[in-house]
Write a protein that holds these residues in place. Structure first.
Motif, PDB file in Angstrom:
ATOM      1  N   ARG A   1      -2.998  18.247   3.200  1.00 19.06           N
ATOM      2  CA  ARG A   1      -4.397  18.022   2.837  1.00 19.06           C
ATOM      3  C   ARG A   1      -4.542  17.621   1.370  1.00 19.06           C
ATOM      4  NH1 ARG A   1      -7.311  23.019   6.216  1.00 19.06           N
ATOM      5  NH2 ARG A   1      -6.455  22.420   8.249  1.00 19.06           N
ATOM      6  N   CYS A   2      -3.812  16.577   1.036  1.00 14.19           N
ATOM      7  CA  CYS A   2      -3.887  16.038  -0.319  1.00 14.19           C
ATOM      8  C   CYS A   2      -3.643  14.544  -0.265  1.00 14.19           C
ATOM      9  CB  CYS A   2      -2.862  16.729  -1.228  1.00 14.19           C
ATOM     10  SG  CYS A   2      -1.152  16.307  -0.841  1.00 14.19           S
ATOM     11  N   GLU A   3      -3.720  13.887  -1.405  1.00 12.12           N
ATOM     12  CA  GLU A   3      -3.401  12.474  -1.469  1.00 12.12           C
ATOM     13  C   GLU A   3      -1.881  12.283  -1.393  1.00 12.12           C
ATOM     14  OE1 GLU A   3      -5.419   9.784  -1.528  1.00 12.12           O
ATOM     15  OE2 GLU A   3      -6.995  11.252  -1.124  1.00 12.12           O
ATOM     16  N   PRO A   4      -1.402  11.223  -0.727  1.00 12.65           N
ATOM     17  CA  PRO A   4       0.051  11.005  -0.616  1.00 12.65           C
ATOM     18  C   PRO A   4       0.760  10.976  -1.966  1.00 12.65           C
ATOM     19  CG  PRO A   4      -1.107   9.562   0.898  1.00 12.65           C
ATOM     20  CD  PRO A   4      -2.162  10.230   0.056  1.00 12.65           C
ATOM     21  N   SER A   5       0.142  10.372  -2.966  1.00 13.87           N
ATOM     22  CA  SER A   5       0.780  10.262  -4.277  1.00 13.87           C
ATOM     23  C   SER A   5       0.858  11.591  -5.017  1.00 13.87           C
ATOM     24  CB  SER A   5       0.033   9.244  -5.142  1.00 13.87           C
ATOM     25  OG  SER A   5      -1.321   9.638  -5.306  1.00 13.87           O
ATOM     26  N   ALA A   6       0.093  12.602  -4.546  1.00  8.50           N
ATOM     27  CA  ALA A   6       0.074  13.898  -5.233  1.00  8.50           C
ATOM     28  C   ALA A   6       1.241  14.796  -4.836  1.00  8.50           C
ATOM     29  CB  ALA A   6      -1.244  14.615  -4.955  1.00  8.50           C
ATOM     30  N   LEU A   7       1.903  14.489  -3.744  1.00 10.72           N
ATOM     31  CA  LEU A   7       3.006  15.332  -3.274  1.00 10.72           C
ATOM     32  C   LEU A   7       4.145  15.343  -4.286  1.00 10.72           C
ATOM     33  CD1 LEU A   7       3.202  14.206   0.463  1.00 10.72           C
ATOM     34  CD2 LEU A   7       2.356  16.411  -0.365  1.00 10.72           C
ATOM     35  N   VAL A   8       4.740  16.507  -4.445  1.00  7.55           N
ATOM     36  CA  VAL A   8       5.929  16.651  -5.293  1.00  7.55           C
ATOM     37  C   VAL A   8       7.062  17.171  -4.419  1.00  7.55           C
ATOM     38  CG1 VAL A   8       6.959  17.778  -7.296  1.00  7.55           C
ATOM     39  CG2 VAL A   8       4.542  17.112  -7.333  1.00  7.55           C
ATOM     40  N   PHE A   9       8.200  16.477  -4.442  1.00 12.11           N
ATOM     41  CA  PHE A   9       9.355  16.862  -3.645  1.00 12.11           C
ATOM     42  C   PHE A   9      10.379  17.590  -4.508  1.00 12.11           C
ATOM     43  CE2 PHE A   9       7.591  13.260  -1.333  1.00 12.11           C
ATOM     44  CZ  PHE A   9       7.657  13.690  -0.015  1.00 12.11           C
ATOM     45  N   ARG A  10      11.185  18.384  -3.861  1.00 11.42           N
ATOM     46  CA  ARG A  10      12.343  18.992  -4.499  1.00 11.42           C
ATOM     47  C   ARG A  10      13.550  18.755  -3.592  1.00 11.42           C
ATOM     48  NH1 ARG A  10      13.316  24.079  -2.022  1.00 11.42           N
ATOM     49  NH2 ARG A  10      11.604  24.691  -0.629  1.00 11.42           N
TER      50      ARG A  10
ATOM     51  N   ALA B   1       0.825  -1.204   0.000  1.00 13.48           N
ATOM     52  CA  ALA B   1       0.000   0.000   0.000  1.00 13.48           C
ATOM     53  C   ALA B   1       0.859   1.254   0.000  1.00 13.48           C
ATOM     54  CB  ALA B   1      -0.938  -0.013   1.208  1.00 13.48           C
ATOM     55  N   LEU B   2       1.959   1.223   0.724  1.00 14.30           N
ATOM     56  CA  LEU B   2       2.861   2.377   0.762  1.00 14.30           C
ATOM     57  C   LEU B   2       3.617   2.522  -0.557  1.00 14.30           C
ATOM     58  CD1 LEU B   2       4.183   1.957   4.416  1.00 14.30           C
ATOM     59  CD2 LEU B   2       2.707   3.788   3.565  1.00 14.30           C
ATOM     60  N   ARG B   3       3.989   1.406  -1.167  1.00 11.89           N
ATOM     61  CA  ARG B   3       4.674   1.446  -2.461  1.00 11.89           C
ATOM     62  C   ARG B   3       3.800   2.122  -3.511  1.00 11.89           C
ATOM     63  NH1 ARG B   3       5.112  -3.614  -3.238  1.00 11.89           N
ATOM     64  NH2 ARG B   3       6.972  -3.829  -1.938  1.00 11.89           N
ATOM     65  N   ALA B   4       2.502   1.942  -3.404  1.00 11.35           N
ATOM     66  CA  ALA B   4       1.582   2.508  -4.388  1.00 11.35           C
ATOM     67  C   ALA B   4       1.542   4.030  -4.352  1.00 11.35           C
ATOM     68  CB  ALA B   4       0.176   1.949  -4.171  1.00 11.35           C
ATOM     69  N   THR B   5       2.038   4.637  -3.280  1.00 12.83           N
ATOM     70  CA  THR B   5       2.045   6.103  -3.182  1.00 12.83           C
ATOM     71  C   THR B   5       3.263   6.731  -3.848  1.00 12.83           C
ATOM     72  OG1 THR B   5       3.265   6.245  -1.081  1.00 12.83           O
ATOM     73  CG2 THR B   5       0.872   5.891  -0.947  1.00 12.83           C
ATOM     74  N   LEU B   6       4.267   5.929  -4.200  1.00 15.76           N
ATOM     75  CA  LEU B   6       5.530   6.468  -4.691  1.00 15.76           C
ATOM     76  C   LEU B   6       5.420   6.931  -6.138  1.00 15.76           C
ATOM     77  CD1 LEU B   6       8.199   3.952  -3.298  1.00 15.76           C
ATOM     78  CD2 LEU B   6       7.123   5.908  -2.163  1.00 15.76           C
ATOM     79  N   SER B   7       6.277   7.881  -6.475  1.00 18.98           N
ATOM     80  CA  SER B   7       6.402   8.299  -7.868  1.00 18.98           C
ATOM     81  C   SER B   7       7.230   7.267  -8.627  1.00 18.98           C
ATOM     82  CB  SER B   7       7.074   9.663  -7.953  1.00 18.98           C
ATOM     83  OG  SER B   7       8.441   9.561  -7.539  1.00 18.98           O
ATOM     84  N   GLY B   8       7.219   7.363  -9.949  1.00 22.22           N
ATOM     85  CA  GLY B   8       8.029   6.455 -10.758  1.00 22.22           C
ATOM     86  C   GLY B   8       9.504   6.592 -10.453  1.00 22.22           C
ATOM     87  N   GLU B   9       9.958   7.809 -10.239  1.00 23.41           N
ATOM     88  CA  GLU B   9      11.363   8.044  -9.912  1.00 23.41           C
ATOM     89  C   GLU B   9      11.728   7.410  -8.578  1.00 23.41           C
ATOM     90  OE1 GLU B   9      14.435  11.803  -9.115  1.00 23.41           O
ATOM     91  OE2 GLU B   9      12.390  12.164  -9.808  1.00 23.41           O
ATOM     92  N   GLU B  10      10.832   7.498  -7.603  1.00 24.01           N
ATOM     93  CA  GLU B  10      11.089   6.888  -6.299  1.00 24.01           C
ATOM     94  C   GLU B  10      11.115   5.368  -6.400  1.00 24.01           C
ATOM     95  OE1 GLU B  10       9.136  10.261  -3.322  1.00 24.01           O
ATOM     96  OE2 GLU B  10       7.858   8.771  -4.301  1.00 24.01           O
ATOM     97  N   GLU B  11      10.248   4.795  -7.195  1.00 24.59           N
ATOM     98  CA  GLU B  11      10.268   3.345  -7.382  1.00 24.59           C
ATOM     99  C   GLU B  11      11.578   2.886  -8.007  1.00 24.59           C
ATOM    100  OE1 GLU B  11       6.500   1.055  -8.128  1.00 24.59           O
ATOM    101  OE2 GLU B  11       5.991   2.933  -9.151  1.00 24.59           O
ATOM    102  N   GLN B  12      12.076   3.632  -8.965  1.00 25.53           N
ATOM    103  CA  GLN B  12      13.360   3.302  -9.581  1.00 25.53           C
ATOM    104  C   GLN B  12      14.492   3.406  -8.568  1.00 25.53           C
ATOM    105  OE1 GLN B  12      13.942   5.704 -13.056  1.00 25.53           O
ATOM    106  NE2 GLN B  12      12.358   4.654 -14.249  1.00 25.53           N
ATOM    107  N   ARG B  13      14.437   4.444  -7.744  1.00 27.37           N
ATOM    108  CA  ARG B  13      15.471   4.608  -6.712  1.00 27.37           C
ATOM    109  C   ARG B  13      15.474   3.420  -5.755  1.00 27.37           C
ATOM    110  NH1 ARG B  13      16.039   9.734  -2.470  1.00 27.37           N
ATOM    111  NH2 ARG B  13      17.715   8.827  -1.206  1.00 27.37           N
ATOM    112  N   ALA B  14      14.293   2.949  -5.391  1.00 29.31           N
ATOM    113  CA  ALA B  14      14.199   1.827  -4.456  1.00 29.31           C
ATOM    114  C   ALA B  14      14.871   0.578  -5.007  1.00 29.31           C
ATOM    115  CB  ALA B  14      12.732   1.547  -4.127  1.00 29.31           C
ATOM    116  N   THR B  15      14.790   0.365  -6.315  1.00 31.10           N
ATOM    117  CA  THR B  15      15.371  -0.841  -6.917  1.00 31.10           C
ATOM    118  C   THR B  15      16.899  -0.823  -6.917  1.00 31.10           C
ATOM    119  OG1 THR B  15      15.340   0.073  -9.166  1.00 31.10           O
ATOM    120  CG2 THR B  15      13.363  -1.088  -8.419  1.00 31.10           C
ATOM    121  N   ARG B  16      17.502   0.340  -6.669  1.00 28.57           N
ATOM    122  CA  ARG B  16      18.964   0.435  -6.712  1.00 28.57           C
ATOM    123  C   ARG B  16      19.639   0.027  -5.406  1.00 28.57           C
ATOM    124  NH1 ARG B  16      17.720   5.161  -9.968  1.00 28.57           N
ATOM    125  NH2 ARG B  16      18.013   6.576  -8.203  1.00 28.57           N
ATOM    126  N   PHE B  17      18.857  -0.254  -4.361  1.00 24.74           N
ATOM    127  CA  PHE B  17      19.470  -0.696  -3.113  1.00 24.74           C
ATOM    128  C   PHE B  17      20.025  -2.110  -3.282  1.00 24.74           C
ATOM    129  CE2 PHE B  17      16.937   2.816  -1.604  1.00 24.74           C
ATOM    130  CZ  PHE B  17      17.733   3.366  -0.615  1.00 24.74           C
TER     131      PHE B  17
END
Length: 232
Positions: free
Chosen positions: A65-74, A24-40
């Motif tokens: 006050r938004c959906e977790p997947s909507a957040l954009v980080f810098r 469920a937590l993985r489903a909130t990640l961006s595509g870039e974050e999912e790629q980063r996770a695979t590099r461990f």
């Protein structure tokens, strides 16, 4: 949820939970974050990073006050993460060690948090003399052998939390400022180049086997602590 000025919220996240929660937590990640996770280098590290990042998204989403997947980080100049959308004014910081992560949210000002697993194989004398301010190293090495290890980690996490709050990364030398490390006195910043000590608060958040510290810009803070409950 709202973190008022003068408050700081610290969330505790257990990283080794059920597989359904991790999915469920993985489903909130961006595509870039999912790629980063695979590099461990191991599946365990991949899962722990995924849970920590997903939990961070879920926690911040309650303040934004938004959906977790909507957040954009810098990423700021020295690598410190910050929010880019939908809001910019939620100061936060995160640290993880082993199967534990801590997230700090401040109502106002800069914030940093650091957690480290206490490891007995650390060369306390060598590392203290190499990295800490001379007064800190002297204080640690004057303690009994049993007291040196916890004092070292208390010093390390307080300094790392402050550096993370500054957002200076490796550009801030560990010996360019001094923190208190004595077990009979509260955590505090004693001196620092280029900053007013009085404008900073340090708090010890250690628990058995884990050294942890919080650095927050401001004083007379109200600390609230919570355990993160993952989605299923």
């Amino acid at each position: 949820m709202k973190c008022a000025p003068g408050e700081v919220h610290v969330w505790r996240i257990v990283l080794d939970g059920a597989a359904t929660s991790a999915a469920a937590l993985r489903a909130t990640l961006s595509g870039e974050e999912e790629q980063r996770a695979t590099r461990f280098r191991s599946l365990e590290l991949c899962k722990r990073w995924t849970v920590a990042r997903g939990a961070l998204r879920c926690i911040l989403a309650t303040y934004a006050r938004c959906e977790p997947s909507a957040l954009v980080f810098r990423t700021e100049s020295h690598g410190k993460p910050a929010l880019a959308w939908p809001v910019l004014d939620i100061p936060f910081n995160v640290s993880h060690t082993g199967g534990l992560a801590l997230v700090a949210i401040a109502g106002r000002g800069r914030v940093g948090i650091d957690a480290e697993t206490v490891r007995s194989e650390i060369e306390v004398e060598d590392l203290s003399r190499r990295f800490f301010a001379p007064a800190e190293a002297a204080e640690i090495l004057a303690l009994s052998p049993d007291a040196q290890l916890p004092a070292f980690f208390a010093c390390w996490t307080r300094k790392e939390a402050f550096i993370k709050a500054l957002g200076g990364g490796l550009s801030v030398a560990l010996d360019s400022f001094q923190v208190s490390i004595g077990g009979d006195e509260p955590a505090r910043l004693l001196w620092v180049d280029g900053e007013e000590c009085e404008q900073w608060s340090l708090l010890d958040l250690s628990e058995p086997g884990i050294a942890a510290a919080l650095a927050v810009e401001g004083h007379a803070l109200v600390l609230q602590r919570a355990n993160f409950v993952p989605p299923v």
